[in-house]
Design a protein around this motif. Sequence first.
Motif, PDB file in Angstrom:
ATOM      1  N   SER A 223      -6.873   4.237 -17.449  1.00 55.18           N
ATOM      2  CA  SER A 223      -8.371   4.369 -16.223  1.00 55.18           C
ATOM      3  C   SER A 223      -8.845   2.960 -15.800  1.00 55.18           C
ATOM      4  O   SER A 223      -9.224   3.034 -14.595  1.00 55.18           O
ATOM      5  CB  SER A 223      -9.181   4.761 -17.069  1.00 55.18           C
ATOM      6  N   ILE A 255      -8.135  10.633 -19.250  1.00 57.48           N
ATOM      7  CA  ILE A 255      -8.505  10.051 -17.746  1.00 57.48           C
ATOM      8  C   ILE A 255      -9.796  11.174 -17.258  1.00 57.48           C
ATOM      9  O   ILE A 255     -10.768  10.569 -16.677  1.00 57.48           O
ATOM     10  CB  ILE A 255      -7.342  10.108 -17.090  1.00 57.48           C
ATOM     11  N   TYR A 258     -12.448   9.907 -19.364  1.00 59.10           N
ATOM     12  CA  TYR A 258     -13.596   8.612 -18.958  1.00 59.10           C
ATOM     13  C   TYR A 258     -13.796   9.059 -17.910  1.00 59.10           C
ATOM     14  O   TYR A 258     -15.220   8.375 -17.450  1.00 59.10           O
ATOM     15  CB  TYR A 258     -12.387   7.882 -18.859  1.00 59.10           C
ATOM     16  N   TYR A 259     -13.560   9.768 -15.802  1.00 55.40           N
ATOM     17  CA  TYR A 259     -14.578   9.925 -15.519  1.00 55.40           C
ATOM     18  C   TYR A 259     -15.789  11.299 -15.990  1.00 55.40           C
ATOM     19  O   TYR A 259     -16.750  10.697 -14.519  1.00 55.40           O
ATOM     20  CB  TYR A 259     -13.865  10.433 -13.891  1.00 55.40           C
TER      21      TYR A 259
END
Length: 344
Positions: A223, A255, A258-259
């Motif tokens: 990421s 992922i 994380y975003y």
Amino acid sequence: MGKLREEQLKEQLKSRSFSNLYLIYGEENYLKEYYVNKLKKALVDSDFADFNLHIHEKGSSLDDILMDAQMMPMMGEYTVVVVHDYPLTDSKEYMEKLKEFFKDVPETCVLVFWLDSITFDEKKDSKWISIVNAFSKAGDAVNLARRSEGDLAKLVMTRAKKRGCEIDNSSARYLVNAVGLDIQTVINETEKICAYLPSGTITREVIDKLAVKSLQARVFDLSKYILSGDSDRAYNSLRALFAQREDAIPILAVISSYYIDMYRAKCAKASGVTERDVMDYYNYGVRDWVLTNAARDGARISVVSLRQAIDILSKTDELMKSTAVDRNLLLEETVAKLLLIRNK
């Protein structure tokens, strides 16, 4: 009697002021087994363990468990009954019979229900909330949650020192972030590095070379490569995950988280809300460092781009779970789209 923290259970062991009833549960398997063994050692003389210690597994009948709990100890103060992973939610009859027994637990008995592989959400699972309350009313319910990054870093430093190695707090935290928050894994990786480096300083370079990174740490690396626009390293990292036969769905989930963490941190800052408020609202708990890192990394990308990225990740998740399209191909396309957003 009540709901205990780890520190309170430690104090009971130290002062030998035991309850007659325990429910040992929580996320941290290592700590649960550790304290069950501590209780057994403190309560049962090893010479009379065959008489005074009774272990029951999932297949045991409740009648047999309660029969053992009512046996008088031989040449000792307590009869100890440890019940491992008993399916307490399977039948209302089980709990009603237990609650009746809880009203008059023999003073010579210590009954320990140890939930090893059984986990639950203590705030949302109504059945387990009722069970925890029943145990805490009649005895002690001990929730052994995962330790924080800081606590695990201290454990790494202590273990390393005992093995003749040195590691500073920053590198210890780096090791914890790399291998995950599971205590047994942290201990194993520290011991392995110290065995390879019997006397010396454990640096980040040494950790990168020797530690086995958790899936989450490896996907976080991916990421970060995406976020920095480094397509070569991003694709190399993705190929390595494929070569290790990691499932695309958990990779996508990490992922996505994380975003989402970056988006939460970014919106909170724009609204004047503190990181701590966000951590408390979304119940980050010992994972509070995740949001701190996300707030730092999110400075590289706009809110609009984060929204676009989250939309792409959501659509990919739907496709992975509802179509027969190759998941690895979908993931590779998603990484390409995320890189395009970043490079715009």
